[in-house]
Design a protein around this motif. Structure first.
Motif, mmCIF file in Angstrom:
data_model
loop_
_atom_site.group_PDB
_atom_site.id
_atom_site.type_symbol
_atom_site.label_atom_id
_atom_site.label_comp_id
_atom_site.label_asym_id
_atom_site.label_seq_id
_atom_site.Cartn_x
_atom_site.Cartn_y
_atom_site.Cartn_z
ATOM 1 N N PHE A 48 0.826 -1.204 0.000
ATOM 2 C CA PHE A 48 0.000 0.000 0.000
ATOM 3 C C PHE A 48 0.861 1.256 0.000
ATOM 4 O O PHE A 48 1.967 1.259 0.524
ATOM 5 C CB PHE A 48 -0.910 0.024 1.248
ATOM 6 C CG PHE A 48 -1.915 -1.095 1.268
ATOM 7 C CD1 PHE A 48 -3.167 -0.912 0.718
ATOM 8 C CD2 PHE A 48 -1.595 -2.326 1.814
ATOM 9 C CE1 PHE A 48 -4.105 -1.941 0.722
ATOM 10 C CE2 PHE A 48 -2.512 -3.363 1.824
ATOM 11 C CZ PHE A 48 -3.769 -3.168 1.280
ATOM 12 N N ASP A 51 0.035 6.865 2.088
ATOM 13 C CA ASP A 51 -1.168 7.645 2.390
ATOM 14 C C ASP A 51 -2.452 6.933 1.952
ATOM 15 O O ASP A 51 -3.476 7.561 1.722
ATOM 16 C CB ASP A 51 -1.080 9.034 1.752
ATOM 17 C CG ASP A 51 -0.996 8.973 0.235
ATOM 18 O OD1 ASP A 51 -0.781 7.878 -0.317
ATOM 19 O OD2 ASP A 51 -1.143 10.029 -0.396
ATOM 20 N N ALA A 52 -2.408 5.609 1.858
ATOM 21 C CA ALA A 52 -3.573 4.838 1.416
ATOM 22 C C ALA A 52 -4.706 4.937 2.435
ATOM 23 O O ALA A 52 -4.478 5.049 3.639
ATOM 24 C CB ALA A 52 -3.188 3.381 1.226
ATOM 25 N N ASP A 53 -5.913 4.893 1.946
ATOM 26 C CA ASP A 53 -7.097 4.860 2.781
ATOM 27 C C ASP A 53 -7.823 3.567 2.432
ATOM 28 O O ASP A 53 -8.462 3.458 1.389
ATOM 29 C CB ASP A 53 -7.989 6.075 2.508
ATOM 30 C CG ASP A 53 -9.145 6.192 3.478
ATOM 31 O OD1 ASP A 53 -9.142 5.502 4.513
ATOM 32 O OD2 ASP A 53 -10.070 6.968 3.184
ATOM 33 N N VAL A 54 -7.698 2.566 3.273
ATOM 34 C CA VAL A 54 -8.273 1.249 3.013
ATOM 35 C C VAL A 54 -9.679 1.191 3.584
ATOM 36 O O VAL A 54 -9.903 1.553 4.736
ATOM 37 C CB VAL A 54 -7.386 0.148 3.631
ATOM 38 C CG1 VAL A 54 -7.982 -1.238 3.379
ATOM 39 C CG2 VAL A 54 -5.971 0.230 3.083
ATOM 40 N N VAL A 55 -10.604 0.733 2.762
ATOM 41 C CA VAL A 55 -12.007 0.587 3.186
ATOM 42 C C VAL A 55 -12.407 -0.867 2.970
ATOM 43 O O VAL A 55 -12.214 -1.413 1.892
ATOM 44 C CB VAL A 55 -12.927 1.517 2.350
ATOM 45 C CG1 VAL A 55 -14.380 1.355 2.793
ATOM 46 C CG2 VAL A 55 -12.471 2.959 2.463
ATOM 47 N N ASN A 56 -12.965 -1.505 4.012
ATOM 48 C CA ASN A 56 -13.355 -2.894 3.873
ATOM 49 C C ASN A 56 -14.766 -3.015 3.301
ATOM 50 O O ASN A 56 -15.410 -2.016 2.958
ATOM 51 C CB ASN A 56 -13.201 -3.640 5.207
ATOM 52 C CG ASN A 56 -14.236 -3.214 6.232
ATOM 53 O OD1 ASN A 56 -15.190 -2.516 5.947
ATOM 54 N ND2 ASN A 56 -14.037 -3.662 7.466
ATOM 55 N N TRP A 60 -15.845 0.246 6.617
ATOM 56 C CA TRP A 60 -14.973 0.738 7.693
ATOM 57 C C TRP A 60 -13.641 1.135 7.108
ATOM 58 O O TRP A 60 -13.087 0.474 6.250
ATOM 59 C CB TRP A 60 -14.738 -0.329 8.752
ATOM 60 C CG TRP A 60 -15.966 -0.828 9.450
ATOM 61 C CD1 TRP A 60 -17.217 -0.306 9.412
ATOM 62 C CD2 TRP A 60 -16.042 -1.994 10.261
ATOM 63 N NE1 TRP A 60 -18.073 -1.046 10.168
ATOM 64 C CE2 TRP A 60 -17.381 -2.094 10.696
ATOM 65 C CE3 TRP A 60 -15.129 -2.929 10.665
ATOM 66 C CZ2 TRP A 60 -17.815 -3.134 11.536
ATOM 67 C CZ3 TRP A 60 -15.551 -3.957 11.486
ATOM 68 C CH2 TRP A 60 -16.882 -4.034 11.921
ATOM 69 N N HIS A 61 -13.084 2.229 7.608
ATOM 70 C CA HIS A 61 -11.735 2.625 7.195
ATOM 71 C C HIS A 61 -10.984 3.230 8.335
ATOM 72 O O HIS A 61 -11.436 3.386 9.403
ATOM 73 C CB HIS A 61 -11.743 3.575 5.998
ATOM 74 C CG HIS A 61 -12.563 4.809 6.192
ATOM 75 N ND1 HIS A 61 -12.043 5.981 6.656
ATOM 76 C CD2 HIS A 61 -13.886 5.025 5.969
ATOM 77 C CE1 HIS A 61 -13.018 6.894 6.690
ATOM 78 N NE2 HIS A 61 -14.120 6.336 6.288
#
Length: 61
Positions: A48, A51-56, A60-61
């Motif tokens: 990743f 500055d990644a923004d992971v969303v499941n 949720w992130h």
């Protein structure tokens, strides 16, 4: 007519590029699966951007 011919000639390059991008996505996906299954959080995180923004799936992130 020239524009139409140019579009036809450009199509194979677009398909090749699309296949190349898909191939790279599949390689990243395989590495993600392998690192997850190996419980290697450092290698998983390296996939990743900083500055990644992971969303499941639940959002949720």
């Amino acid at each position: 007519m020239l524009i139409a011919a140019m579009g036809i000639l450009a199509a194979p390059a677009t398909v090749a590029t699309s296949r190349s991008i898909e191939s790279e996505i599949r390689r990243v996906e395989a590495r993600q699966e392998a690192t997850w299954n190996a419980h290697d959080s450092v290698a998983y995180a390296a996939l990743f951007a900083a500055d990644a923004d992971v969303v499941n799936l639940l959002g949720w992130h």
